[in-house]
Design a protein around this motif. Sequence first.
Motif, short mmCIF file in Angstrom:
data_model
loop_
_atom_site.label_atom_id
_atom_site.label_comp_id
_atom_site.label_asym_id
_atom_site.label_seq_id
_atom_site.Cartn_x
_atom_site.Cartn_y
_atom_site.Cartn_z
N TYR A 8 46.81 32.57 40.82
CA TYR A 8 46.24 32.24 39.53
C TYR A 8 46.61 30.80 39.19
O TYR A 8 47.31 30.14 39.92
CB TYR A 8 46.77 33.21 38.47
CG TYR A 8 45.83 33.48 37.32
CD1 TYR A 8 44.49 33.14 37.39
CD2 TYR A 8 46.31 34.09 36.16
CE1 TYR A 8 43.63 33.41 36.34
CE2 TYR A 8 45.47 34.36 35.10
CZ TYR A 8 44.13 34.01 35.19
OH TYR A 8 43.30 34.28 34.15
N HIS A 9 46.18 30.30 38.02
CA HIS A 9 46.39 28.89 37.70
C HIS A 9 47.72 28.63 37.01
O HIS A 9 47.86 27.66 36.28
CB HIS A 9 45.24 28.39 36.80
CG HIS A 9 43.90 28.48 37.46
ND1 HIS A 9 43.69 28.02 38.74
CD2 HIS A 9 42.72 28.98 37.02
CE1 HIS A 9 42.42 28.22 39.06
NE2 HIS A 9 41.83 28.81 38.05
N LYS A 43 36.75 23.24 36.39
CA LYS A 43 37.34 24.00 37.49
C LYS A 43 38.04 25.25 37.00
O LYS A 43 38.21 26.22 37.74
CB LYS A 43 38.36 23.13 38.24
CG LYS A 43 37.79 21.97 39.01
CD LYS A 43 38.91 21.22 39.71
CE LYS A 43 38.37 20.02 40.48
NZ LYS A 43 39.47 19.27 41.14
N TYR A 44 38.49 25.24 35.75
CA TYR A 44 39.30 26.33 35.23
C TYR A 44 38.60 26.98 34.04
O TYR A 44 37.57 26.50 33.58
CB TYR A 44 40.68 25.81 34.80
CG TYR A 44 41.30 24.88 35.83
CD1 TYR A 44 41.80 25.38 37.02
CD2 TYR A 44 41.33 23.50 35.61
CE1 TYR A 44 42.34 24.52 37.99
CE2 TYR A 44 41.87 22.64 36.57
CZ TYR A 44 42.36 23.16 37.75
OH TYR A 44 42.89 22.31 38.69
N HIS A 45 39.16 28.06 33.55
CA HIS A 45 38.60 28.69 32.35
C HIS A 45 39.18 27.97 31.13
O HIS A 45 40.36 27.60 31.12
CB HIS A 45 38.96 30.18 32.30
CG HIS A 45 38.12 30.96 31.34
ND1 HIS A 45 38.37 30.98 29.98
CD2 HIS A 45 37.02 31.72 31.53
CE1 HIS A 45 37.48 31.75 29.38
NE2 HIS A 45 36.64 32.20 30.29
N GLN A 161 36.79 33.55 47.50
CA GLN A 161 36.88 34.29 46.24
C GLN A 161 35.91 33.71 45.22
O GLN A 161 35.94 32.52 44.93
CB GLN A 161 38.31 34.21 45.72
CG GLN A 161 38.53 34.95 44.40
CD GLN A 161 39.98 34.85 43.98
OE1 GLN A 161 40.89 35.14 44.76
NE2 GLN A 161 40.23 34.45 42.74
N THR A 163 34.19 32.57 41.70
CA THR A 163 34.71 32.10 40.42
C THR A 163 33.73 32.45 39.31
O THR A 163 32.59 32.85 39.57
CB THR A 163 34.92 30.58 40.44
OG1 THR A 163 33.63 29.94 40.58
CG2 THR A 163 35.81 30.17 41.61
N THR A 164 34.16 32.25 38.08
CA THR A 164 33.26 32.48 36.95
C THR A 164 32.05 31.55 37.03
O THR A 164 30.94 31.94 36.68
CB THR A 164 33.99 32.25 35.62
OG1 THR A 164 34.60 30.94 35.62
CG2 THR A 164 35.08 33.29 35.40
N ARG A 187 38.84 38.03 35.81
CA ARG A 187 40.06 38.16 36.61
C ARG A 187 40.41 39.63 36.82
O ARG A 187 40.79 40.04 37.91
CB ARG A 187 41.21 37.43 35.92
CG ARG A 187 42.54 37.49 36.68
CD ARG A 187 42.50 36.63 37.91
NE ARG A 187 43.73 36.72 38.70
CZ ARG A 187 43.98 36.01 39.78
NH1 ARG A 187 43.10 35.14 40.21
NH2 ARG A 187 45.10 36.13 40.43
#
Length: 309
Positions: A8-9, A43-45, A161, A163-164, A187
């Motif tokens: 995870y981030h 790149k991230y939520h 994997q 991603t959103t 997630r």
Amino acid sequence: MEFNLNDYHRNITDEELLDDIRRVAEQLNKASLTRDEYLSNGKYHWSTIANRFGGWNASLTKAGLEIKKPQNRNKNNINVSDEELIADIVRVCNNLNQETITSSVYDNCGKHGCSMIILRFGSWEKALKKAGLEGTGFHHYITDEELLKEIERVWIILGRQPTTTDIKNGISNYSLNSYSRRFGSWRKALEAFVEYINNESDEDISETVEFETELETDTIKQKSIEQRNDGQEQTFARKTTRDVNLRLRFRVMQRDNFKCCICGASPAKDPSVELHIDHIIPWSKGGETVMDNLQTLCSKCNLGKSDLM
């Protein structure tokens, strides 16, 4: 072999998160960003960043960006015509450069309240249709297993994997909302998928036990027959069935990096590539359906191998 999600981030530094906010702002040529603009391009939520810095506006300030002032919104949609509501849905969709939007996204970016729009048109999907937009793909009667199988299909196509962002870009037959509403978040949907892949259910085990018990009887019902060179039939006692279930199939493909073991073809590089699971020692010749006797082949190489048998 146990299958696991990517990390995870949690180990991403503050500066990496802030740099990505700045990157998206520069890409969109904007002095400020909404959460949905970042969600579509980052790149991230956005929630990962907001939780790190104590809110989205605080994150923008940390990144040196402006804070957007709230729009004057008519949440009650008083004296607003159907045409104005539809036009605003289209406006938000165009601003986000998306083919469709969910009700929650509109509620964050639109001038009006999505609840009244739903009441006005009967449902959010009907409002989208009226606006000439695609549906969000939310399926009310989809089963958990169908959602998990779709995650497997998407994972194989991407070779990694999902991603959103991948899901929002339309690679899945179901929307991000479909997964989030069923499992709680994307997630958690991935975590449910991993648990599903790593779990040998009672159904899988009972099928094998019943099969092996049958083999212990005097009359072996489950057997494979092959014509030998001398014309005699040769039989093999079976420990596994010929069919490869979803769990085993995914583990084999993941081990082989979602590529054909012969030619290296991958759906991630060529969408027309279709991957199959092949018995290295054919099942008809005594090969079992186990990891060590299975490999990933593209449809062309699998057909070519069959022609040589």
